[in-house]
Structures are given as C-alpha cells and as structure tokens.
Enzyme design. Structure first.
Site, PDB file in Angstrom:
ATOM      1  N   ARG A 120       0.782  -1.338  -0.072  1.00 18.66           N
ATOM      2  CA  ARG A 120       0.051  -0.065   0.076  1.00 18.66           C
ATOM      3  C   ARG A 120       0.937   1.222  -0.117  1.00 18.66           C
ATOM      4  NH1 ARG A 120      -2.601  -3.424   3.486  1.00 18.66           N
ATOM      5  NH2 ARG A 120      -4.278  -4.237   2.336  1.00 18.66           N
ATOM      6  N   LYS A 142       3.054  11.343 -11.326  1.00 19.40           N
ATOM      7  CA  LYS A 142       2.250  10.478 -12.237  1.00 19.40           C
ATOM      8  C   LYS A 142       3.040   9.247 -12.428  1.00 19.40           C
ATOM      9  CE  LYS A 142      -0.732  13.594 -14.729  1.00 19.40           C
ATOM     10  NZ  LYS A 142      -1.221  13.991 -16.178  1.00 19.40           N
ATOM     11  N   GLU A 184       9.948  18.944 -24.655  1.00 17.76           N
ATOM     12  CA  GLU A 184       9.139  19.251 -23.597  1.00 17.76           C
ATOM     13  C   GLU A 184       9.645  20.541 -22.998  1.00 17.76           C
ATOM     14  OE1 GLU A 184       6.605  17.558 -22.763  1.00 17.76           O
ATOM     15  OE2 GLU A 184       6.766  15.498 -23.274  1.00 17.76           O
ATOM     16  N   LYS A 226       7.191  23.227 -14.113  1.00 21.38           N
ATOM     17  CA  LYS A 226       6.278  22.107 -13.644  1.00 21.38           C
ATOM     18  C   LYS A 226       5.919  21.862 -12.296  1.00 21.38           C
ATOM     19  CE  LYS A 226       5.170  17.191 -14.554  1.00 21.38           C
ATOM     20  NZ  LYS A 226       5.237  16.091 -15.258  1.00 21.38           N
ATOM     21  N   GLU A 236      -4.718  17.147 -11.623  1.00 20.62           N
ATOM     22  CA  GLU A 236      -5.112  17.614 -12.893  1.00 20.62           C
ATOM     23  C   GLU A 236      -6.472  17.780 -12.935  1.00 20.62           C
ATOM     24  OE1 GLU A 236      -2.783  15.687 -15.980  1.00 20.62           O
ATOM     25  OE2 GLU A 236      -4.373  16.291 -17.464  1.00 20.62           O
ATOM     26  N   ARG A 240      -2.925  21.902 -14.511  1.00 16.61           N
ATOM     27  CA  ARG A 240      -2.235  20.905 -14.781  1.00 16.61           C
ATOM     28  C   ARG A 240      -2.224  20.122 -16.385  1.00 16.61           C
ATOM     29  NH1 ARG A 240       0.556  16.058 -11.431  1.00 16.61           N
ATOM     30  NH2 ARG A 240       2.042  15.327 -12.905  1.00 16.61           N
ATOM     31  N   ASN A 244      -0.334  19.470 -21.312  1.00 16.23           N
ATOM     32  CA  ASN A 244      -0.394  18.458 -22.310  1.00 16.23           C
ATOM     33  C   ASN A 244      -0.336  19.261 -23.902  1.00 16.23           C
ATOM     34  OD1 ASN A 244      -0.868  16.051 -21.439  1.00 16.23           O
ATOM     35  ND2 ASN A 244      -2.735  16.983 -20.583  1.00 16.23           N
ATOM     36  N   HIS A 247      -0.102  17.586 -26.814  1.00 17.33           N
ATOM     37  CA  HIS A 247      -0.151  16.126 -26.976  1.00 17.33           C
ATOM     38  C   HIS A 247      -1.386  15.523 -27.575  1.00 17.33           C
ATOM     39  CE1 HIS A 247       3.387  16.994 -24.247  1.00 17.33           C
ATOM     40  NE2 HIS A 247       3.191  15.872 -23.936  1.00 17.33           N
ATOM     41  N   HIS A 251      -0.096  12.542 -29.125  1.00 17.12           N
ATOM     42  CA  HIS A 251      -0.554  11.171 -28.951  1.00 17.12           C
ATOM     43  C   HIS A 251      -1.065  10.399 -30.137  1.00 17.12           C
ATOM     44  CE1 HIS A 251      -0.860  12.228 -24.498  1.00 17.12           C
ATOM     45  NE2 HIS A 251       0.501  11.739 -24.746  1.00 17.12           N
ATOM     46  N   HIS A 264       8.188   9.826 -28.240  1.00 18.50           N
ATOM     47  CA  HIS A 264       7.153  10.951 -27.740  1.00 18.50           C
ATOM     48  C   HIS A 264       7.554  12.402 -28.248  1.00 18.50           C
ATOM     49  CE1 HIS A 264       4.246  12.509 -24.890  1.00 18.50           C
ATOM     50  NE2 HIS A 264       5.238  12.916 -24.245  1.00 18.50           N
TER      51      HIS A 264
HETATM   52  N1  LIG Z   1       4.952  10.346 -15.195  1.00 17.73           N
HETATM   53  C1  LIG Z   1       4.944  11.229 -16.217  1.00 17.73           C
HETATM   54  O1  LIG Z   1       4.580  12.430 -15.391  1.00 17.73           O
HETATM   55  C2  LIG Z   1       5.574  11.323 -17.215  1.00 17.73           C
HETATM   56  C3  LIG Z   1       5.682  12.347 -18.314  1.00 17.73           C
HETATM   57  C4  LIG Z   1       6.122  12.346 -19.454  1.00 17.73           C
HETATM   58  C5  LIG Z   1       6.541  11.075 -20.074  1.00 17.73           C
HETATM   59  N2  LIG Z   1       6.247   9.818 -19.338  1.00 17.73           N
HETATM   60  C6  LIG Z   1       6.582   8.524 -19.705  1.00 17.73           C
HETATM   61  O2  LIG Z   1       8.096   8.528 -19.982  1.00 17.73           O
HETATM   62  C7  LIG Z   1       8.259   7.509 -20.909  1.00 17.73           C
HETATM   63  C8  LIG Z   1       9.387   8.058 -21.902  1.00 17.73           C
HETATM   64  O3  LIG Z   1      10.568   8.373 -21.150  1.00 17.73           O
HETATM   65  P1  LIG Z   1      12.121   8.503 -21.707  1.00 17.73           P
HETATM   66  O4  LIG Z   1      11.693   9.438 -22.873  1.00 17.73           O
HETATM   67  O5  LIG Z   1      12.988   8.800 -20.788  1.00 17.73           O
HETATM   68  O6  LIG Z   1      12.160   6.927 -22.373  1.00 17.73           O
HETATM   69  P2  LIG Z   1      12.929   5.677 -21.880  1.00 17.73           P
HETATM   70  O7  LIG Z   1      12.832   5.621 -20.351  1.00 17.73           O
HETATM   71  O8  LIG Z   1      12.481   4.610 -22.700  1.00 17.73           O
HETATM   72  O9  LIG Z   1      14.509   6.036 -22.195  1.00 17.73           O
HETATM   73  C9  LIG Z   1      14.876   5.991 -23.421  1.00 17.73           C
HETATM   74  C10 LIG Z   1      16.093   5.195 -23.923  1.00 17.73           C
HETATM   75  O10 LIG Z   1      17.122   5.894 -23.306  1.00 17.73           O
HETATM   76  C11 LIG Z   1      17.827   4.782 -22.490  1.00 17.73           C
HETATM   77  N3  LIG Z   1      18.624   5.804 -21.634  1.00 17.73           N
HETATM   78  C12 LIG Z   1      18.203   6.513 -20.276  1.00 17.73           C
HETATM   79  N4  LIG Z   1      19.013   7.023 -19.831  1.00 17.73           N
HETATM   80  C13 LIG Z   1      20.348   6.856 -20.537  1.00 17.73           C
HETATM   81  C14 LIG Z   1      21.454   7.618 -20.234  1.00 17.73           C
HETATM   82  N5  LIG Z   1      21.833   8.242 -19.261  1.00 17.73           N
HETATM   83  N6  LIG Z   1      22.512   7.045 -21.141  1.00 17.73           N
HETATM   84  C15 LIG Z   1      22.065   6.167 -22.200  1.00 17.73           C
HETATM   85  N7  LIG Z   1      21.038   5.665 -22.454  1.00 17.73           N
HETATM   86  C16 LIG Z   1      19.855   6.070 -21.635  1.00 17.73           C
HETATM   87  C17 LIG Z   1      16.828   3.803 -22.066  1.00 17.73           C
HETATM   88  O11 LIG Z   1      17.416   2.807 -21.667  1.00 17.73           O
HETATM   89  C18 LIG Z   1      15.970   3.776 -23.048  1.00 17.73           C
HETATM   90  O12 LIG Z   1      16.695   2.854 -24.010  1.00 17.73           O
HETATM   91  C19 LIG Z   1       7.003   6.979 -21.350  1.00 17.73           C
HETATM   92  O13 LIG Z   1       6.522   5.824 -21.168  1.00 17.73           O
HETATM   93  C20 LIG Z   1       6.035   8.290 -20.943  1.00 17.73           C
HETATM   94  O14 LIG Z   1       4.863   7.744 -20.904  1.00 17.73           O
HETATM   95  C21 LIG Z   1       5.837   9.864 -18.070  1.00 17.73           C
HETATM   96 ZN   LIG Z   2       5.095  14.908 -23.079  1.00 16.90          ZN
END
Ligand SMILES: NC(=O)c1ccc[n+]([C@@H]2O[C@H](COP(=O)([O-])OP(=O)(O)OC[C@H]3O[C@@H](n4cnc5c(N)ncnc54)[C@H](O)[C@@H]3O)[C@@H](O)[C@H]2O)c1
Ligand SMILES: [Zn+2]
Length: 360
Positions: A120, A142, A184, A226, A236, A240, A244, A247, A251, A264
């Site tokens: 939990r 999130k 972003e 942020k 949100e 918040r 988007n 987005h 999306h 993305h």
């Molecule tokens: N929670 C939120 O508020 C929020 C906001 C935006 C996006 N997201 C989520 O985030 C995800 C995308 O995240 P991302 O763009 O970081 O992608 P990711 O986590 O897939 O990372 C991208 C790639 O880079 C590699 N990598 C990471 N750090 C590295 C480093 N320092 N050196 C070398 N390689 C590295 C990873 O292994 C991966 O292959 C999506 O799932 C999206 O839905 C969440």
């Molecule tokens: Zn985004």
C-alpha cells in the site's frame, strides 16, 4: 547545484539539479546506517551510472539491492510490474525500504507505480537519466504502466520523496533522445514563459552540444514551471492539463505510427505546431508566433510536420484523448507565446488544421 521545492504540504519534496550528484546521493538523501534501498534500473543505464550511486549509498552504511528491468516502452506493462513486485517480495522489501528509480520515464513510471502499490505504498526517489525524465516525468507523481487497450491507463499519483537530477548522466544519452527531451522544454516556454522561450531561441545549439551551463538553466527552469503547476493542481483538475500542449495531436501521431516509430518528444514537437495553428483559428494567436515556434522546433532538430494520416483517422485517434469530456474535444490553446488556456474546440476545426498540414 540548485534546489527547487515541489510545494505539496506534507508531501513536499526537493528537486536537486547539478553535476555529479550520483556520487553525492547518500548525503543528499540523508542516508542513515542500516537503511535499505532497492535501485530499479535497466542494464544499459546500470552499465553507465549505477556504480557511483551504489557506492555513495553504501558509504553511509545503507543496504542496497539492484533490480534490472527490460529496456523500452514495450515493457512498460503488467508483466514487468509483476516481475518487479515478485523480486521485491523475494528480497523481503519492507515498508521502510526506499525504491530508487534510476533511468528514463519508463523506469520511473514503473518503479514509481510499484512503490505506490507495494504494501500500500513505500517511499521512492527519482534519479532521472534522460532529458525528458529530468524535465518532465520525474516531477509530479504520475506513475503507471500501459495496458494493451491504452497507454498509461493503469497507474497512481504517488509523489517521490526527492528528485536528484545529475546532468552528467546525459553524457551517455543518445542524441535523438536528447532532442526528444527538448520538445518538452520548448513546451514550457510556449505555455508559461516567453522569456524562457526567447532564451531557448538563443541557446538551442548550446543545449544540443550538451553545454553544462545551458543544460542546468533549461532543466532548472523547466522543473520550476512543472513544480509550480503541480503544486497548484496535483491531480489535474484544471491547470495541470496545460502541460498537455501539443499532446492531443502528438498522442494521435504516436498511435497512428505505432508506438516507438516516432519518439514521444518528436510527436509532441509536430503536435505543438498543429496546436499553434489551431490556436490561430481559436484565439487569434499570431501567425508570426507560430513561425517562431516552428523555427525553434526545427533548430532543435525535431519534426515540425506530422506524418501523413487521413482526416478520419486523426479524429478517431484524437477522440480518445483523456481531456475529452462528455464528447467535447478540449485542447490547450495559446493566446500568445507564454500564455495558454484549455478550450473546447469544434472537432471540424481540429480536423481542418491537420488537413491544411497535409497540403503543405
Ligand atoms: N510520469 C509522467 O509524468 C510522465 C511524463 C512524460 C512521459 N512519461 C513517460 O516516460 C516514458 C518516456 O521516457 P523517456 O523518454 O525517458 O524514455 P525511456 O525511459 O525509454 O528512455 C529512452 C532510452 O534511453 C535509455 N537511457 C536512459 N538514460 C540513459 C542514459 N543516461 N544514457 C544512455 N541511455 C539512456 C533507456 O534505456 C531507453 O533505451 C513514456 O513511457 C512516457 O509515458 C511519464
Ligand atoms: Zn510529453
């Protein structure tokens, strides 16, 4: 190092931004002898960055385990989450154990969700290693996973206890991922801060060259925006949703192309241009400001035009947006650069914008 605060009363937490913070993590997290940590990461990130983190926690007498997740968005699912929870149970992780998410948004979202639901809820810390995670996903609480029927559909709000942003981790980040994160960063300027937008126009090349001073400023400013928005509207209910911007179109692009084709940030970049054109129709946003946005996005090496998608498909995809309320389409619209609001939009207008784009 600079430190910001996400002001959420009893769940408030600091965001530290600096260089070489992994090696200072024990001190920054106030680690005590005997405290337990589970670092959640993947093999690529671990190879580059887990050693200084582990050493710094252990130096202060902590007990540290590492769990590796498979890499990539395709694994942000129930199976990976289950495997992680099983590993945590096998390791007899306790309520007082802190989960540490070391990685991009995928690792952060899964580890954060595991922390939210394990017994939990247990404490967790975000140590983001992609630019996208450093300016966006690590802040705001999130967490979640994808479902075969929709992205990020299963999750929880669960705030970290602390966010450590070590810009040195970006040294190993592939250039395409860096550019995607910049989308972003540009978004924050567009919706909230025209001065920051202008700063980005001047400094985009320095950012692409991973200049330390430029990165520190861009990350600090993005996190500040942020943090302010999250503090005002954690769940949100209103403001918040401004985060988007671009987005809804973005999306739709991701879904139309099949997830993983366009990153993305790339989809959001082209999506912001669509949203700016929609803003011209909806609120008299000046076409010259759309041009500034297009120019900055192009300078960041990001796409300014969506891939070809037919009009019906666009509408079908955009109707699935989380902002759709009682069937009405809602978009983040710019009044001018730095000033955004949420508006209900006739879906014909949204369709016209992308139809115009197809002719370009
Ligand atoms: N929670 C939120 O508020 C929020 C906001 C935006 C996006 N997201 C989520 O985030 C995800 C995308 O995240 P991302 O763009 O970081 O992608 P990711 O986590 O897939 O990372 C991208 C790639 O880079 C590699 N990598 C990471 N750090 C590295 C480093 N320092 N050196 C070398 N390689 C590295 C990873 O292994 C991966 O292959 C999506 O799932 C999206 O839905 C969440
Ligand atoms: Zn985004």
């Amino acid at each position: 190092m600079t430190t910001l605060e996400v002001e959420l009363a009893d769940r408030a937490y600091p965001i530290h931004v600096g260089e070489g913070l992994l090696a200072k993590s024990g001190e920054l997290l106030g680690v005590k002898t005997g405290q337990r940590f589970v670092i959640v990461t993947n093999a690529i990130i671990a190879a580059h960055h887990v050693a200084p983190l582990k050493a710094s926690l252990r130096e202060r007498g902590a007990h540290v385990d590492v769990v590796l997740l498979p890499d990539g968005e395709a694994h942000k699912n129930q199976k990976t989450l289950d495997d992680l929870l099983t590993r945590m149970l096998e390791a007899r992780v306790e309520r007082s154990t802190t989960l540490v998410a070391l990685g991009g948004g995928v690792v952060g979202d899964i580890a954060g969700f595991a922390a939210a639901i394990y017994q939990r809820g247990i404490p967790f810390v975000q140590i983001p290693t992609t630019l996208l995670a450093q300016v966006d996903s690590s802040v705001g609480g999130k967490t979640g996973i994808n479902h075969p029927l929709g992205k990020n559909m299963i999750g929880a709000f669960w705030q970290p206890r602390s966010v450590l942003i070590d810009i040195a981790t970006l040294a190993t980040l592939p250039e395409r991922e860096l550019r995607a994160g910049l989308a972003e960063v540009i978004k924050y300027g567009a919706i909230r801060d025209v001065e920051f937008f202008a700063w980005l126009e001047t400094n985009v090349q320095a950012l692409l060259a991973k200049d330390r001073t430029a990165l520190m400023h861009a990350i600090h400013r993005s996190c500040a925006i942020k943090a302010e928005i999250v503090a005002a509207d954690e769940r949100e209910a209103g403001e918040r949703a401004l985060l988007n911007f671009g987005h809804t179109f973005g999306h739709a692009i991701e879904a139309a192309q099949g997830y993983g084709e366009w990153l993305h940030g790339e989809a959001v970049a082209a999506g912001m241009v669509c949203a700016a054109r929609l803003s011209e129709r909806a609120s008299g946003f000046d076409a010259s400001e759309t041009q500034r946005l297009v120019k900055l996005i192009a300078a960041a090496g990001l796409p300014t035009v969506p891939p070809p998608i037919n009009a019906d498909r666009w509408l079908d995809l955009m109707r699935r947006d989380k902002k759709v309320e009682a069937g009405a389409m809602r978009f983040v619209i710019l009044r001018r650069l730095g000033e955004a609001s949420i508006r209900t939009i006739d879906e014909r207008d949204a369709a016209d914008v992308v139809a115009d784009d197809a002719k370009r």
